[in-house]
Design a protein around this motif. Sequence first.
Motif, PDB file in Angstrom:
ATOM      1  N   TRP A 402       0.746  -1.167   0.050  1.00  0.00           N
ATOM      2  CA  TRP A 402      -0.053   0.042  -0.164  1.00  0.00           C
ATOM      3  C   TRP A 402       0.991   1.213  -0.037  1.00  0.00           C
ATOM      4  N   GLY A 403       0.332   2.386  -0.276  1.00  0.00           N
ATOM      5  CA  GLY A 403       0.965   3.604  -0.439  1.00  0.00           C
ATOM      6  C   GLY A 403       1.815   3.702  -1.730  1.00  0.00           C
ATOM      7  N   ILE A 404       3.058   4.179  -1.568  1.00  0.00           N
ATOM      8  CA  ILE A 404       4.113   4.297  -2.406  1.00  0.00           C
ATOM      9  C   ILE A 404       5.052   3.116  -1.819  1.00  0.00           C
ATOM     10  N   PRO A 405       4.801   1.889  -2.470  1.00  0.00           N
ATOM     11  CA  PRO A 405       5.774   0.755  -1.825  1.00  0.00           C
ATOM     12  C   PRO A 405       7.098   0.775  -1.608  1.00  0.00           C
ATOM     13  N   PHE A 406       7.739   0.204  -0.687  1.00  0.00           N
ATOM     14  CA  PHE A 406       9.249  -0.276  -0.789  1.00  0.00           C
ATOM     15  C   PHE A 406       9.467  -1.483  -1.649  1.00  0.00           C
ATOM     16  N   TYR A 407      10.782  -1.846  -1.962  1.00  0.00           N
ATOM     17  CA  TYR A 407      10.832  -3.084  -2.635  1.00  0.00           C
ATOM     18  C   TYR A 407      12.093  -3.592  -2.147  1.00  0.00           C
TER      19      TYR A 407
END
Length: 511
Positions: A402-407
């Motif tokens: 969700w949101g601007i995800p990390f990866y």
Amino acid sequence: MAKKSSKKFGILLCALILAVIVGCQSVGGLNLNDMILKQIDVSQQEQSQLFELEIEFNEELISREEPEIASMVKEFSKISLNIAHAKMDEQGNQWINGVFGFGKGDIPFTLHSDSKTVRFDIDGSKRPLIIELPDTDPALEQSQQAMAETIRQLAQKVAAYFVRGLPNPPVLSVDRVSSSVHGVLTNLTKVHAELNGEQLGDLIPVYLENLMNDKEGLRTTLREVFQWAQELPPEVLSVFGEGADAVLEEDADIDAVVEEAFAELIPVLEEAQAEIAKAREEEEWGEIFDKGVTMAADLYVDDSLHLRKSFVELIIAPAFFTAEDSPVRSIKIRSSGEMWNVNGDVVVPQVEVPGNALTVEEAEGLQGYQALRLFEPSSVLYNVLKNDFKIDDQSFVLSDEWGIPFYVDSDGTAYVPIRATMKEFGVKLQVPAAKGQIRFYDQATEQAVIFQTGSAKANVNGKSVTLEHKVVNDGHFVYVSADDLFGILHAEYSVSDNESGERIMEVARDL
């Protein structure tokens, strides 16, 4: 009107304390009823007041808590509020100088208010807090003051009925004494009263019985209320709801209105009596009105029946506090004070607003670490906010869904979106000086940082820094490795999977 009336709360509280502890029947030639009602007459005065709260906790239970929680509980087991000098003038302006004390130390403060501004100065603060009050139309303010005075007059008349029925406590004595009030030896009447919870429980049905027996007093009180309401302007009368103007119009039959209201109130009092009688048969009644709850008071009034000195102590230690799972063993509350210049010439100057004042709007937008920097590091409040409440610490959670995800890439390196992550730290990106450049200033660590997309070089406070990984573009977002960003910002992070399979990153920074 509410603001003006609230400033008299302390005075009305004195009257309530008098009513609950002392009762109203004459003792030793002193009319206690008149003494209680006289406190409502006070519109301005000066005073000092000391409030103390002491809580004895269940040490065995507290020892099982986390060390930080146990330590904080002990620090706040004894607190005090010492108002060295307070004054209120006829316009409701106030000036209060006092000290708040607890386990960590003492925190002096000053509170100053007038019709436009409230100023709060606290020891160790570099800037006073200012609350600007909304402007009030002079005509409206005059109307509000007139309304407040009308309500005060009604309160005197209505209170007489309810105070008159109060029974005296089992221990009550009256003596003439000479005692110092603000350094002046004054002839006073001392009223001493004592009461425990069980006795208070016994007095409640007596009080209701007294109210029921004083039916003429109830009728008189109702008449006073209706006559007062008849004199209210239409716009105020409308507050009472539809039909009020018809019931209270000038040519209304007041006797009929009073009798109708009387007929409705008597069953209410009878029902209250029945409910109290039923409640007294329940086990909970004895738990609430327990002998372990004791009240004692020494109240000193002058010849005009104004309260000039007081000492009140309430000890709450009912039997159920001794239970193994009770977190509290006893609570002690003490209050003592002196009042002088009662209804005299009290002058409170207008509030001065310095150029460095902190407004509420500005305070609401501060990060925790910014708020902490408003205080001197040597002050008690700084120590409490930083070490006990840790208001300067920062923490948040990022998700890969969700949101601007990390990866996390195939090599196991975690990348975070730079703009969204810095927003969590309360930092906005600056306008770039060149294409692909990411710039920001982290006020918490006092670092100016510049990243360049596609590069493993960064600039921190003018010095070149080599990153472990390049800054990358992913669609519309720029990512930097978590190791590089959080290393620069002195933050820590961890990545884990929750029960639903979502990968989350927990970030924390201890400033």
